[in-house]
Design a protein around this motif. Structure first.
Motif, PDB file in Angstrom:
ATOM      1  N   LEU A  95       0.825  -1.202   0.000  1.00 23.02           N
ATOM      2  CA  LEU A  95       0.000   0.000   0.000  1.00 23.02           C
ATOM      3  C   LEU A  95       0.865   1.260   0.000  1.00 23.02           C
ATOM      4  O   LEU A  95       0.570   2.224  -0.709  1.00 23.02           O
ATOM      5  N   ALA A  96       1.939   1.259   0.772  1.00 24.17           N
ATOM      6  CA  ALA A  96       2.838   2.414   0.802  1.00 24.17           C
ATOM      7  C   ALA A  96       3.502   2.634  -0.558  1.00 24.17           C
ATOM      8  O   ALA A  96       3.599   3.768  -1.038  1.00 24.17           O
ATOM      9  N   ILE A  97       3.937   1.548  -1.190  1.00 22.34           N
ATOM     10  CA  ILE A  97       4.557   1.672  -2.523  1.00 22.34           C
ATOM     11  C   ILE A  97       3.535   2.192  -3.529  1.00 22.34           C
ATOM     12  O   ILE A  97       3.843   3.064  -4.347  1.00 22.34           O
ATOM     13  N   TYR A  98       2.296   1.687  -3.463  1.00 23.86           N
ATOM     14  CA  TYR A  98       1.257   2.150  -4.380  1.00 23.86           C
ATOM     15  C   TYR A  98       0.969   3.637  -4.186  1.00 23.86           C
ATOM     16  O   TYR A  98       0.797   4.381  -5.152  1.00 23.86           O
ATOM     17  N   MET A  99       0.904   4.082  -2.938  1.00 23.61           N
ATOM     18  CA  MET A  99       0.644   5.499  -2.683  1.00 23.61           C
ATOM     19  C   MET A  99       1.781   6.376  -3.210  1.00 23.61           C
ATOM     20  O   MET A  99       1.549   7.463  -3.731  1.00 23.61           O
ATOM     21  N   MET A 100       3.023   5.897  -3.109  1.00 20.63           N
ATOM     22  CA  MET A 100       4.149   6.656  -3.669  1.00 20.63           C
ATOM     23  C   MET A 100       4.064   6.723  -5.189  1.00 20.63           C
ATOM     24  O   MET A 100       4.288   7.783  -5.783  1.00 20.63           O
ATOM     25  N   VAL A 101       3.707   5.597  -5.821  1.00 20.70           N
ATOM     26  CA  VAL A 101       3.570   5.587  -7.289  1.00 20.70           C
ATOM     27  C   VAL A 101       2.450   6.522  -7.719  1.00 20.70           C
ATOM     28  O   VAL A 101       2.597   7.287  -8.680  1.00 20.70           O
ATOM     29  N   ARG A 102       1.347   6.491  -6.998  1.00 26.39           N
ATOM     30  CA  ARG A 102       0.231   7.377  -7.341  1.00 26.39           C
ATOM     31  C   ARG A 102       0.602   8.845  -7.150  1.00 26.39           C
ATOM     32  O   ARG A 102       0.252   9.695  -7.975  1.00 26.39           O
ATOM     33  N   LEU A 103       1.297   9.155  -6.077  1.00 23.69           N
ATOM     34  CA  LEU A 103       1.736  10.535  -5.836  1.00 23.69           C
ATOM     35  C   LEU A 103       2.708  10.999  -6.922  1.00 23.69           C
ATOM     36  O   LEU A 103       2.617  12.136  -7.408  1.00 23.69           O
ATOM     37  N   LEU A 104       3.618  10.137  -7.329  1.00 19.10           N
ATOM     38  CA  LEU A 104       4.540  10.494  -8.409  1.00 19.10           C
ATOM     39  C   LEU A 104       3.800  10.691  -9.732  1.00 19.10           C
ATOM     40  O   LEU A 104       4.148  11.582 -10.517  1.00 19.10           O
TER      41      LEU A 104
END
Length: 119
Positions: free
Chosen positions: A69-78
């Motif tokens: 979930l943390a990795i997905y949120m970083m990808v979405r933010l980028l």
């Protein structure tokens, strides 16, 4: 950022959204597999482990799902940042073109009557 196959074009916002959705779907499948594997290890594989297997399974679920979930949120933010940069670049291009056209219009002489020699 340029398209993968057509290097002349910039990436469109819909491409970024689709890529983010695809990464989210893959991470969702991975979280499902993590939960399934943890539940099988907690209840199905070795019933003699008891409490410790239950804690290990909960740790697998929480850390595995939390990390994805943390990795997905970083990808979405980028991805959102990338789309904002594209919008900013488009606006700056429009402003540059508009200011350039005003400058060239100011430098060209106005069309008026030709000067006649004095008599």
């Amino acid at each position: 950022m340029k398209e993968l196959f057509e290097q002349d074009r910039a990436i469109s916002p819909s491409t970024v959204r689709t890529a983010t959705l695809l990464v989210g779907a893959l991470f969702g499948v991975a979280v499902g597999l993590i939960i399934l594997q943890a539940l099988l290890s907690m209840f199905g594989a070795d019933p003699t482990g008891g409490f410790w297997l239950f804690l290990i399974g909960l740790t697998q679920i929480s850390l595995g799902a939390g990390l994805l979930l943390a990795i997905y949120m970083m990808v979405r933010l980028l991805g959102e940042g990338l789309m904002a940069q594209h919008r900013l670049h488009d606006r700056l291009t429009i402003l540059t073109d508009e200011l350039g056209s005003h400058r060239t219009a100011a430098q060209t002489p106005a069309a008026g009557p030709a000067d006649t020699p004095a008599e």
